[in-house]
Enzyme design. Structure first.
Site, PDB file in Angstrom:
ATOM      1  N   ASP A  67       0.806  -1.223   0.000  1.00 20.65           N
ATOM      2  CA  ASP A  67       0.000   0.000   0.000  1.00 20.65           C
ATOM      3  C   ASP A  67       0.839   1.274   0.000  1.00 20.65           C
ATOM      4  OD1 ASP A  67       0.975  -0.451   2.559  1.00 20.65           O
ATOM      5  OD2 ASP A  67      -0.986  -0.747   3.474  1.00 20.65           O
ATOM      6  N   ASN A 136      -7.256  -2.626  14.186  1.00 19.26           N
ATOM      7  CA  ASN A 136      -8.674  -2.944  13.937  1.00 19.26           C
ATOM      8  C   ASN A 136      -8.817  -4.178  13.040  1.00 19.26           C
ATOM      9  OD1 ASN A 136      -7.774  -1.935  11.535  1.00 19.26           O
ATOM     10  ND2 ASN A 136      -9.318  -0.337  11.321  1.00 19.26           N
ATOM     11  N   HIS A 138      -7.069  -4.681  10.195  1.00 12.43           N
ATOM     12  CA  HIS A 138      -6.828  -4.481   8.754  1.00 12.43           C
ATOM     13  C   HIS A 138      -5.536  -5.152   8.315  1.00 12.43           C
ATOM     14  CE1 HIS A 138      -4.725  -0.316   9.441  1.00 12.43           C
ATOM     15  NE2 HIS A 138      -3.796  -1.190   9.144  1.00 12.43           N
ATOM     16  N   GLU A 143      -9.633  -1.971   5.281  1.00 12.85           N
ATOM     17  CA  GLU A 143     -10.290  -1.636   6.544  1.00 12.85           C
ATOM     18  C   GLU A 143     -11.529  -2.506   6.752  1.00 12.85           C
ATOM     19  OE1 GLU A 143      -8.681   0.117   8.511  1.00 12.85           O
ATOM     20  OE2 GLU A 143      -8.388   2.203   7.921  1.00 12.85           O
TER      21      GLU A 143
HETATM   22  C1  GLP Z   1      -0.359   0.306   8.608  1.00 14.18           C
HETATM   23  C2  GLP Z   1      -0.055  -0.522   7.366  1.00 14.18           C
HETATM   24  C3  GLP Z   1      -0.309  -1.991   7.595  1.00 14.18           C
HETATM   25  C4  GLP Z   1       0.312  -2.426   8.903  1.00 14.18           C
HETATM   26  C5  GLP Z   1      -0.343  -1.676  10.033  1.00 14.18           C
HETATM   27  C6  GLP Z   1       0.140  -2.096  11.416  1.00 14.18           C
HETATM   28  O1  GLP Z   1      -1.656   0.775   8.664  1.00 14.18           O
HETATM   29  N1  GLP Z   1      -0.805  -0.104   6.215  1.00 14.18           N
HETATM   30  O2  GLP Z   1       0.206  -2.738   6.514  1.00 14.18           O
HETATM   31  O3  GLP Z   1       0.181  -3.801   9.086  1.00 14.18           O
HETATM   32  O4  GLP Z   1      -0.054  -0.305   9.850  1.00 14.18           O
HETATM   33  O5  GLP Z   1       1.248  -1.354  11.792  1.00 14.18           O
HETATM   34  P1  GLP Z   1       2.201  -1.677  12.993  1.00 14.18           P
HETATM   35  O6  GLP Z   1       2.985  -2.852  12.581  1.00 14.18           O
HETATM   36  O7  GLP Z   1       3.038  -0.454  13.132  1.00 14.18           O
HETATM   37  O8  GLP Z   1       1.327  -1.934  14.169  1.00 14.18           O
END
Ligand code: GLP
Length: 242
Positions: A67, A136, A138, A143
């Site tokens: 993304d 959440n 995702h 989402e």
């Molecule tokens: C972002 C990314 C996700 C990732 C998520 C969790 O929103 N788009 O791909 O998995 O954050 O992040 P973290 O690993 O910092 O908790």
């Protein structure tokens, strides 16, 4: 679904890095699906270390990232292209022309999303997709919704995600409101999927995603149906999984 129970973040990172290095050693021109966020940073660090020791060669590897924020490009410090360069690509011998990330600077969502799906298709699909888990539920930026998404699309970020990601920005107001993300179908078509999760803040969502019903309200839950899914999580994240 396979669960690898790690002691802590560093152990989790090494375990996941082991899976990825085996993939690259066995198939040097693997297509790796890559993720951003704080969870995979340790995995990249470990892979860089093994590369520097001469144990890994990324010269033939191709990559597709999950993304990117809409409106963000390489000159933006919080863009995912910058993250990938700083955390991984600039430290290994990957050919940057073989790396792919949605172009956040393309304002034409329809064009960008179909371009990105064509890129994945032209690569012959993803051999191994690395994933993190949003608070959440995702994956990528898919989402919670009423239905699972298919291909790459533009998504409006939920309030929960804006709050969770504001730590990387000056304030919540500075967090972009939308992103381009691979769809659930793109992710599910990867031959192997590996998720890294760490910390007690994710314990409840780990339980809901992998021990609750499969529902688009918890997008990661679909991975229960993937034929080769490995969850690499530390003790804290597995608090409710005995
Ligand atoms: C972002 C990314 C996700 C990732 C998520 C969790 O929103 N788009 O791909 O998995 O954050 O992040 P973290 O690993 O910092 O908790």
């Amino acid at each position: 679904m396979r669960i690898i129970r790690a002691r802590d973040y560093d152990h989790m990172s090494r375990q996941a890095a082991n899976i990825i290095s085996a993939q690259v050693i066995l198939k040097p021109d693997s297509v790796l699906g890559l993720a951003t966020g704080s969870s995979p940073i340790g995995v990249y660090k470990q892979l860089i270390e093994w590369y520097k020791k001469g144990d890994l060669d990324f010269s033939a590897v191709r990559t597709v990232n999950l993304d990117e924020y809409v409106g963000f490009g390489e000159s933006d410090a919080q863009s995912y292209i910058r993250f990938m360069r700083e955390q991984f690509f600039d430290h290994i011998n990957i050919d940057m022309r073989c790396t792919n990330i949605p172009n956040g600077l393309n304002p034409n969502a329809e064009q960008e999303c179909s371009r990105y799906d064509s890129v994945i298709h032209a690569l012959g699909g993803i051999d191994l997709q690395l994933l993190g888990l949003g608070p959440n539920g995702h994956i990528g930026f898919n989402e919670p919704a009423d239905a699972f998404t298919k291909g790459t699309h533009r998504v409006e970020l939920s309030d929960a995600t804006i709050q969770a990601n504001k730590r990387f920005f000056e304030s919540a107001d500075a967090v972009p409101r939308s992103a381009y993300t691979m769809g659930i179908c793109d992710i599910m078509q990867a031959k192997r999927t590996v998720m890294v999760v760490s910390g007690s803040a994710k314990a409840k969502i780990v339980r809901d995603a992998f021990f609750g019903p499969v529902t688009p309200r918890v997008p990661a839950s679909i991975l229960q149906l993937h034929s080769d899914f490995t969850l690499v999580a530390d003790e804290a994240a597995l608090e409710y999984v005995k």
